[in-house]
Design an enzyme around this catalytic site. Structure first.
Site, PDB file in Angstrom:
ATOM      1  CE1 TYR A   2      -3.956  -2.221   5.169  1.00 35.55           C
ATOM      2  CE2 TYR A   2      -3.275  -0.003   4.572  1.00 35.55           C
ATOM      3  CZ  TYR A   2      -3.693  -1.266   4.208  1.00 35.55           C
ATOM      4  OH  TYR A   2      -3.853  -1.582   2.882  1.00 35.55           O
ATOM      5  CB  SER A  60      -0.893   0.003   1.249  1.00 35.00           C
ATOM      6  OG  SER A  60      -1.553   1.232   1.408  1.00 35.00           O
TER       7      SER A  60
END
Length: 278
Positions: A162, A149
């Site tokens: 995350y 990501s």
């Protein structure tokens, strides 16, 4: 942003076999559908068998000639992955690690288990599947595609678990590439911004306003645009794939002018800041 693999691997070809974790929904399913359309046989991996069966039927409906199998297993469980993957063919051409989960919120309100759970799936899940498939990938000179990501390249408000997991995945992938390229195995990294998916849809119900404001500095991508750009990058043998022109520009700006990029982010967050209220 495109860096070519040290040992250039050929593009995706009919007759190859791909394993896609997180293959029952989101980007994993979109990639699996495109692989099937290209003539690859695909094994979907996810936790829930009914979701996998539905995803397999969805692909066959779109691509009647598709050869689809699935394995229900939790990638966070290394022993279970080893046992489940024993049924895979001896050779494997592509492993896509797309399984992932999100926990968003103020750090003070997140529990220790949130960090452990996210790391177990997003980071150790990839480690587990690579361990289980590496001998097969070596036999065929295959490739590993890890879906990280933009949150693995920078920090994002509310994404402490995350970001930690995706930063770990980015570092692991970069290190692994140096080890596996000389052995003929390609290692590719995909770092998308936020995109349309069931995971993001669920996040919208609870996300903090600061997170929404910060993440949307990068425009959200549609799943088809993201999947097409990812497949193009895989075909091109790129080390790092950042789908979306605007996402590329903003990631480059963060790397070249971090002070300016961080100031803009702080301004956006300040405009809606509420905080944990503790």
């Amino acid at each position: 942003m495109k860096f070519t693999l040290f040992n250039r691997v050929a593009g995706l070809r009919a007759g190859q076999h791909a394993v896609v974790t997180g293959g029952s929904s989101g980007l994993g399913l979109a990639l699996a559908r495109r692989f099937a359309a290209r003539g690859l046989s695909v094994t979907l991996v996810a936790r829930t068998e009914t979701h996998l069966a539905s995803a397999a039927a969805d692909i066959v409906s779109a691509v009647p000639t598709a050869v689809i199998d699935y394995i229900p297993v939790d990638v966070a469980d290394g022993s279970a992955v080893e046992a489940a993957f024993d049924e895979l063919p001896a050779g494997l051409d592509v492993l896509v690690n797309s399984a992932g989960i999100l926990r968003e919120g103020y750090f003070e309100r997140l529990a220790a288990i949130d960090f452990r759970t996210v790391m177990d799936v997003n980071f150790f899940g990839a480690v587990n599947t690579i361990r289980a498939t590496l001998p097969r990938l070596k036999r065929r000179g295959g490739r590993i595609v890890n879906i990280a990501s933009v949150a693995g390249l920078t920090g994002v408000f509310g994404y402490t678990p995350y970001c930690a997991s995706k930063h770990a995945l980015v570092g692991f992938t970069d290190a692994l590439r140096f080890e596996l390229n000389p052995q003929g195995v390609g290692v590719q990294l995909v770092c998308p911004g936020e995109f349309d998916s069931p995971m993001v849809d669920a996040l919208e119900l609870t996300r903090t306003p600061e997170n929404r404001q910060h993440t949307l500095t990068i425009p959200k991508l549609g799943i088809d645009e993201l999947a097409d750009a990812t497949v193009s990058g895989i075909d091109g043998g790129h080390q790092l794939i950042i789908p979306g022109a605007k996402t590329n520009v903003l990631v480059t700006a963060q790397r070249l002018a971090p002070g300016i990029a961080n100031a803009i982010a702080q301004q956006r967050i300040a405009a809606v800041y509420r905080g944990p209220g503790l």
